[in-house]
Design a protein around this motif. Structure first.
Motif, PDB file in Angstrom:
ATOM      1  N   UNK A  60       3.471 -15.406 -12.905  1.00 51.48           N
ATOM      2  CA  UNK A  60       2.688 -14.055 -12.455  1.00 51.48           C
ATOM      3  C   UNK A  60       2.616 -13.228 -13.414  1.00 51.48           C
ATOM      4  N   UNK A  61       1.733 -12.371 -13.222  1.00 53.40           N
ATOM      5  CA  UNK A  61       1.134 -11.400 -14.307  1.00 53.40           C
ATOM      6  C   UNK A  61       1.521 -10.089 -14.155  1.00 53.40           C
ATOM      7  N   UNK A  62       2.219  -9.608 -14.933  1.00 57.04           N
ATOM      8  CA  UNK A  62       2.502  -7.862 -14.782  1.00 57.04           C
ATOM      9  C   UNK A  62       1.602  -7.040 -15.689  1.00 57.04           C
ATOM     10  N   UNK A  63       1.118  -6.064 -15.370  1.00 54.65           N
ATOM     11  CA  UNK A  63       0.210  -5.089 -16.165  1.00 54.65           C
ATOM     12  C   UNK A  63       1.214  -3.783 -16.633  1.00 54.65           C
ATOM     13  N   UNK A  64       1.452  -3.609 -17.779  1.00 56.36           N
ATOM     14  CA  UNK A  64       2.413  -2.382 -18.066  1.00 56.36           C
ATOM     15  C   UNK A  64       1.498  -1.275 -18.169  1.00 56.36           C
ATOM     16  N   UNK A  65       1.380  -0.291 -16.948  1.00 58.41           N
ATOM     17  CA  UNK A  65       0.362   0.568 -16.689  1.00 58.41           C
ATOM     18  C   UNK A  65       0.315   1.727 -17.639  1.00 58.41           C
ATOM     19  N   UNK A  66       1.501   2.364 -18.125  1.00 59.70           N
ATOM     20  CA  UNK A  66       1.419   3.469 -19.224  1.00 59.70           C
ATOM     21  C   UNK A  66       0.890   2.915 -20.695  1.00 59.70           C
ATOM     22  N   UNK A  67       1.218   1.806 -21.266  1.00 58.85           N
ATOM     23  CA  UNK A  67       0.403   1.443 -22.468  1.00 58.85           C
ATOM     24  C   UNK A  67      -0.897   0.960 -22.144  1.00 58.85           C
ATOM     25  N   UNK A  68      -1.194   0.775 -20.881  1.00 56.03           N
ATOM     26  CA  UNK A  68      -2.727   0.459 -20.627  1.00 56.03           C
ATOM     27  C   UNK A  68      -3.555   1.602 -20.397  1.00 56.03           C
ATOM     28  N   UNK A  69      -2.574   2.945 -20.352  1.00 55.56           N
ATOM     29  CA  UNK A  69      -3.692   4.065 -20.076  1.00 55.56           C
ATOM     30  C   UNK A  69      -4.083   4.031 -18.477  1.00 55.56           C
ATOM     31  N   UNK A  70      -2.990   3.636 -17.688  1.00 55.58           N
ATOM     32  CA  UNK A  70      -3.536   3.742 -16.153  1.00 55.58           C
ATOM     33  C   UNK A  70      -2.350   4.455 -15.431  1.00 55.58           C
ATOM     34  N   UNK A  71      -3.006   4.956 -14.354  1.00 54.85           N
ATOM     35  CA  UNK A  71      -2.144   5.719 -13.325  1.00 54.85           C
ATOM     36  C   UNK A  71      -2.753   4.818 -12.016  1.00 54.85           C
ATOM     37  N   UNK A  72      -1.676   3.912 -11.609  1.00 52.82           N
ATOM     38  CA  UNK A  72      -2.161   3.491 -10.168  1.00 52.82           C
ATOM     39  C   UNK A  72      -1.350   3.884  -9.031  1.00 52.82           C
ATOM     40  N   UNK A  73      -2.228   4.185  -8.076  1.00 53.07           N
ATOM     41  CA  UNK A  73      -1.685   4.611  -6.864  1.00 53.07           C
ATOM     42  C   UNK A  73      -1.485   3.615  -5.690  1.00 53.07           C
ATOM     43  N   UNK A  74      -0.200   3.372  -5.478  1.00 49.76           N
ATOM     44  CA  UNK A  74       0.209   2.136  -4.564  1.00 49.76           C
ATOM     45  C   UNK A  74      -0.028   2.673  -3.131  1.00 49.76           C
ATOM     46  N   UNK A  75      -0.833   2.305  -2.529  1.00 50.56           N
ATOM     47  CA  UNK A  75      -0.756   2.659  -0.977  1.00 50.56           C
ATOM     48  C   UNK A  75      -0.168   1.553  -0.242  1.00 50.56           C
ATOM     49  N   UNK A  76       0.921   1.699   0.365  1.00 49.74           N
ATOM     50  CA  UNK A  76       1.435   0.348   1.230  1.00 49.74           C
ATOM     51  C   UNK A  76       1.311   0.707   2.646  1.00 49.74           C
ATOM     52  N   UNK A  77       1.718  -0.187   3.337  1.00 48.41           N
ATOM     53  CA  UNK A  77       1.739  -0.406   4.966  1.00 48.41           C
ATOM     54  C   UNK A  77       3.213  -0.404   5.306  1.00 48.41           C
ATOM     55  N   UNK A  78       3.346   0.229   6.581  1.00 49.65           N
ATOM     56  CA  UNK A  78       4.874   0.257   6.931  1.00 49.65           C
ATOM     57  C   UNK A  78       5.201  -1.389   7.376  1.00 49.65           C
ATOM     58  N   UNK A  79       6.420  -1.627   6.841  1.00 51.30           N
ATOM     59  CA  UNK A  79       7.263  -2.884   7.338  1.00 51.30           C
ATOM     60  C   UNK A  79       7.431  -2.865   8.880  1.00 51.30           C
ATOM     61  N   UNK A  80       7.548  -3.977   9.529  1.00 56.36           N
ATOM     62  CA  UNK A  80       7.576  -3.835  11.049  1.00 56.36           C
ATOM     63  C   UNK A  80       8.860  -3.045  11.283  1.00 56.36           C
ATOM     64  N   UNK A  81       8.496  -2.254  12.364  1.00 55.80           N
ATOM     65  CA  UNK A  81       9.499  -1.333  12.916  1.00 55.80           C
ATOM     66  C   UNK A  81       9.814  -0.237  12.093  1.00 55.80           C
ATOM     67  N   UNK A  82       9.326   0.077  10.861  1.00 54.89           N
ATOM     68  CA  UNK A  82       9.375   1.210  10.179  1.00 54.89           C
ATOM     69  C   UNK A  82       8.582   2.458  10.634  1.00 54.89           C
ATOM     70  N   UNK A  83       9.033   3.407  10.982  1.00 53.65           N
ATOM     71  CA  UNK A  83       8.498   4.777  11.561  1.00 53.65           C
ATOM     72  C   UNK A  83       8.236   5.696  10.374  1.00 53.65           C
ATOM     73  N   UNK A  84       7.441   6.448  10.506  1.00 52.38           N
ATOM     74  CA  UNK A  84       7.162   7.740   9.478  1.00 52.38           C
ATOM     75  C   UNK A  84       8.064   8.895   9.600  1.00 52.38           C
ATOM     76  N   UNK A  85       8.462   9.459   8.097  1.00 48.55           N
ATOM     77  CA  UNK A  85       9.287  10.534   8.684  1.00 48.55           C
ATOM     78  C   UNK A  85       8.713  11.578   9.422  1.00 48.55           C
ATOM     79  N   UNK A  86       9.432  12.636   9.968  1.00 47.00           N
ATOM     80  CA  UNK A  86       8.868  13.704  10.816  1.00 47.00           C
ATOM     81  C   UNK A  86       7.684  14.378  10.100  1.00 47.00           C
ATOM     82  N   UNK A  87       7.748  14.706   8.853  1.00 45.76           N
ATOM     83  CA  UNK A  87       6.602  15.317   8.292  1.00 45.76           C
ATOM     84  C   UNK A  87       5.096  14.600   8.099  1.00 45.76           C
ATOM     85  N   UNK A  88       5.472  13.281   8.318  1.00 44.49           N
ATOM     86  CA  UNK A  88       4.286  12.614   8.181  1.00 44.49           C
ATOM     87  C   UNK A  88       3.916  11.815   9.839  1.00 44.49           C
ATOM     88  N   UNK A  89       4.923  12.225  10.487  1.00 50.52           N
ATOM     89  CA  UNK A  89       4.544  11.517  11.997  1.00 50.52           C
ATOM     90  C   UNK A  89       3.515  12.326  12.690  1.00 50.52           C
TER      91      UNK A  89
END
Length: 311
Positions: A60-89
């Motif tokens: 597989x391929x990894x991209x080294x974000x710092x040397x690439x001059x990148x900032x990547x925002x990783x927006x995930x989805x919850x895993x099965x059964x995972x609930x948001x913390x109170x501040x994001x509920x």
């Protein structure tokens, strides 16, 4: 023979052609192969080295974000059964993309979706942005919000076309929007920029009064001044040289190691190195200096210190 031999190689070359240094990730995994260390330093855009790496296996391929001059925002989805913390509920909040949109709304940040986007193996999204020139944002894990990580210096992302098969989810990283990465919005940069740590008071290096004390204080001050005036591009080299020079006196018993070590690390951090980078360079300089210990003696005629090499 692998059913898709050219696919990872093509993906690695495509990323490198965009100016993004790449390195191998284990087959079917998100982590580098065993024993592949210092990936951020070894990541490359060189086609020859890339072909040599991927000739061995369909990594597989990894991209080294710092040397690439990148900032990547990783927006995930919850895993099965995972609930948001109170501040994001909250109504309408179900995944990292919702949290990110709400953060931008609260902060008055224009939501810039017109950028390079990748769908992750579990259905999340990577938003690629270019980092402001001359900055070194660190990677973060959840500090921006629920199900949001960021990858910059010290981090990497799995490149498109990589296939991951892990117990918590399997799938292919695919390009959703193939445009040039947009500049990271300044307001978002401010949110990600770490709070400056007040500079510490310089560590005092105790030098007992003796016939050598004046010489040692002058030698120490000379090296610290030399370090403080290091030019861009010479920081590591200057820190190493300073540590090696003082390391000779430490090895000869003329200076105490720990306070000198701390003082040099502070000097390296003041130049823009991370503490880990500074600590590694100082340790390497000390090892080099220890090969040539300097033991001070006193000339009978001038009563001034001279250095003697250990035999």
């Amino acid at each position: 023979m692998s059913p898709h031999p050219p696919r990872p190689l093509a993906a690695a070359l495509a990323a490198a052609a965009r100016g993004w240094p790449v390195f191998p990730l284990a087959i079917g995994d998100k982590a580098p192969p065993e024993r592949f260390t210092a990936w951020e330093q070894r990541a490359t855009r060189d086609p020859g080295r890339i072909r040599a790496w991927w000739r061995r296996a369909p990594f597989n391929v990894g991209i080294a974000t710092g040397p690439a001059g990148l900032v990547v925002i990783d927006l995930d989805i919850p895993k099965p059964g995972q609930q948001p913390p109170p501040e994001w509920d909250l109504p309408g909040i179900s995944d990292g993309a919702d949290v990110f949109a709400l953060i931008c709304q609260r902060e008055g940040i224009p939501l810039e979706w017109e950028t390079f986007q990748v769908r992750t193996r579990r259905g999340g999204t990577h938003l690629y942005y270019t980092a402001p020139p001359g900055t070194r944002l660190p990677s973060t894990n959840g500090s921006l919000g629920w199900l949001i990580d960021t990858r910059a210096w010290g981090g990497y992302v799995v490149a498109p076309s990589s296939v991951v098969t892990l117990p918590d989810g399997a799938g292919t990283y695919t390009v959703l929007h193939r445009s040039a990465p947009a500049p990271l919005p300044p307001s978002l940069f401010k949110l990600l920029k770490p709070t400056p740590i007040p500079p510490k008071k310089p560590v005092h290096v105790p030098i007992p009064d003796s016939r050598h004390s004046t010489y040692l204080r002058a030698a120490l001050e000379h090296e610290l001044t030399h370090l403080a005036t290091a030019q861009p591009g010479q920081r590591n080299r200057t820190l190493f040289g300073t540590a090696a020079a003082l390391g000779e006196l430490i090895a000869g018993g003329a200076l105490p190691q720990q306070p000198v070590k701390e003082r040099l690390e502070q000097g390296g951090v003041a130049l823009g190195l991370t503490l880990a980078e500074a600590a590694r360079t100082v340790a390497s300089g000390f090892r080099h200096g220890a090969r040539r210990p300097r033991r001070l003696t006193v000339s009978r005629t001038t009563r001034t210190p001279t250095s003697g090499r250990a035999t």
